[in-house]
Scaffold this motif. Sequence first.
Motif, PDB file in Angstrom:
ATOM      1  N   GLY A  44       0.802  -1.229   0.000  1.00 40.32           N
ATOM      2  CA  GLY A  44       0.000   0.000   0.000  1.00 40.32           C
ATOM      3  C   GLY A  44       0.832   1.275   0.000  1.00 40.32           C
ATOM      4  N   GLU A  73      -0.834  -0.290  -7.415  1.00 41.91           N
ATOM      5  CA  GLU A  73      -0.771   0.676  -6.307  1.00 41.91           C
ATOM      6  C   GLU A  73      -0.436   2.082  -6.802  1.00 41.91           C
ATOM      7  N   GLY A  94       5.157 -11.769 -12.609  1.00 45.66           N
ATOM      8  CA  GLY A  94       4.266 -12.033 -13.733  1.00 45.66           C
ATOM      9  C   GLY A  94       4.255 -10.940 -14.793  1.00 45.66           C
TER      10      GLY A  94
HETATM   11  N1  LIG Z   1       8.678  -3.127   1.019  1.00 45.93           N
HETATM   12  C1  LIG Z   1       7.728  -4.044   0.860  1.00 45.93           C
HETATM   13  N2  LIG Z   1       7.687  -5.133   1.671  1.00 45.93           N
HETATM   14  C2  LIG Z   1       6.763  -6.108   1.513  1.00 45.93           C
HETATM   15  N3  LIG Z   1       5.793  -6.097   0.546  1.00 45.93           N
HETATM   16  C3  LIG Z   1       5.800  -5.031  -0.287  1.00 45.93           C
HETATM   17  C4  LIG Z   1       6.748  -3.965  -0.180  1.00 45.93           C
HETATM   18  N4  LIG Z   1       6.501  -3.054  -1.154  1.00 45.93           N
HETATM   19  C5  LIG Z   1       5.421  -3.529  -1.836  1.00 45.93           C
HETATM   20  N5  LIG Z   1       5.006  -4.709  -1.321  1.00 45.93           N
HETATM   21  C6  LIG Z   1       3.919  -5.611  -1.805  1.00 45.93           C
HETATM   22  O1  LIG Z   1       4.527  -6.653  -2.579  1.00 45.93           O
HETATM   23  C7  LIG Z   1       3.481  -7.305  -3.287  1.00 45.93           C
HETATM   24  C8  LIG Z   1       3.992  -7.902  -4.577  1.00 45.93           C
HETATM   25  O2  LIG Z   1       4.432  -6.891  -5.443  1.00 45.93           O
HETATM   26  P1  LIG Z   1       4.355  -6.987  -7.020  1.00 45.93           P
HETATM   27  O3  LIG Z   1       3.041  -7.546  -7.433  1.00 45.93           O
HETATM   28  O4  LIG Z   1       4.738  -5.679  -7.549  1.00 45.93           O
HETATM   29  O5  LIG Z   1       5.516  -8.018  -7.380  1.00 45.93           O
HETATM   30  P2  LIG Z   1       5.435  -9.520  -7.867  1.00 45.93           P
HETATM   31  O6  LIG Z   1       4.462 -10.278  -7.039  1.00 45.93           O
HETATM   32  O7  LIG Z   1       6.826 -10.024  -7.938  1.00 45.93           O
HETATM   33  O8  LIG Z   1       4.922  -9.378  -9.377  1.00 45.93           O
HETATM   34  P3  LIG Z   1       3.585  -9.874 -10.143  1.00 45.93           P
HETATM   35  O9  LIG Z   1       2.405  -9.415  -9.321  1.00 45.93           O
HETATM   36  O10 LIG Z   1       3.641  -9.193 -11.483  1.00 45.93           O
HETATM   37  O11 LIG Z   1       3.666 -11.351 -10.247  1.00 45.93           O
HETATM   38  C9  LIG Z   1       2.395  -6.245  -3.470  1.00 45.93           C
HETATM   39  O12 LIG Z   1       1.229  -6.677  -2.785  1.00 45.93           O
HETATM   40  C10 LIG Z   1       2.957  -5.005  -2.792  1.00 45.93           C
HETATM   41  O13 LIG Z   1       1.972  -4.267  -2.106  1.00 45.93           O
END
Ligand SMILES: Nc1ncnc2c1ncn2[C@@H]1O[C@H](COP(=O)(O)OP(=O)(O)OP(=O)(O)O)[C@@H](O)[C@H]1O
Length: 310
Positions: A44, A73, A94
């Motif tokens: 968030g 976000e 993804g």
């Molecule tokens: N510093 C942080 N620590 C932990 N969680 C975080 C932090 N910053 C953001 N997030 C959360 O991390 C989650 C995953 O992020 P994001 O979806 O961008 O990456 P991903 O899961 O690797 O990629 P995708 O969704 O494309 O598969 C999001 O719910 C985001 O809110």
Amino acid sequence: MKHIFIINPTAGKYDSRQRIYEMADHLRTAHGLDVQCILTKKQGHATEIAQKLCQTGEPLRFYACGGDGTVNEVANGIIGYDNAAMSVIPVGTGNDFLKNFGGDMDKFRDAENLWDGPQFPMDAIDVNGRVALTIACSGIDARVARDVHKYSESPILDGKSSYIASLLVNFLFKGIGSHWTVELDGETIEDDFSLVSVCNGRYYGGGFMPVAEARMDDGVLNTLVVKKVSRGTFIKFVGPYSKGQYYKFPHVARCVAPKVVRIRSEKPDIVTCLDGECITSDDVTIRLSDKRLNFFGPAGCDCNRTARDI
Ligand SMILES: Nc1ncnc2c1ncn2[C@@H]1O[C@H](COP(=O)(O)OP(=O)(O)OP(=O)(O)O)[C@@H](O)[C@H]1O
């Protein structure tokens, strides 16, 4: 104009911070741009950071550095602000949002292709007051997306394999249908449903494409309503469904374009995923957002590059 890189340090399988810092430095030195990098600290946080900066009224270009959650976000933080626009540097697992741009996805990996790229408006989906850019899905696909992160931590599973693992567990052990009342504009249907997918864009779950004809700037949300089916039918359905061929199963799936979709349940069992980020409730209203998102990308890019006619 300020250029703000919002970096989710937890996104993706590898730490991409250094690469992003180098890109930001290059924009400073090669083009004399005012560039700032900000790391998110928690879920968030990207919305909070973006919204706070937008409120200054300064002209801003945001680069969401992460996966689909980070993109979502940042979009929620900037939408409605005329002084702000966003793009994406994909470092997530993804990156389904950028798949809509087809072969141009790779150009988004380098900020050099983005900083002076053209800006255009994109539609957004409003889900109980929150914004999704690509797909807002409720039902078994949302439960699968909610659980997918457990599997994506595995070093042997890529985006699509993680999704398939989550799909199998939900399918085998958690049941397919939910009893809901679904309203599509004036029509009310009380029944058991597998899923309701409201599509502005085309991809989710590591590359599944429910509605291939969905376009991200046409003011239409293509909505796929799938009734509860047997496990046997579901197995036959899921392959064609993932390729946008729902129309091969007219007795199971119906694609409509209502202005408002409302889903209600007697218990809070409606899991809805907005670009992969999930909420749970007993009453969800999904409609075209009255705000459009200012987006910028590499010259010549097209958010409908992979869209097709039926
Ligand atoms: N510093 C942080 N620590 C932990 N969680 C975080 C932090 N910053 C953001 N997030 C959360 O991390 C989650 C995953 O992020 P994001 O979806 O961008 O990456 P991903 O899961 O690797 O990629 P995708 O969704 O494309 O598969 C999001 O719910 C985001 O809110």
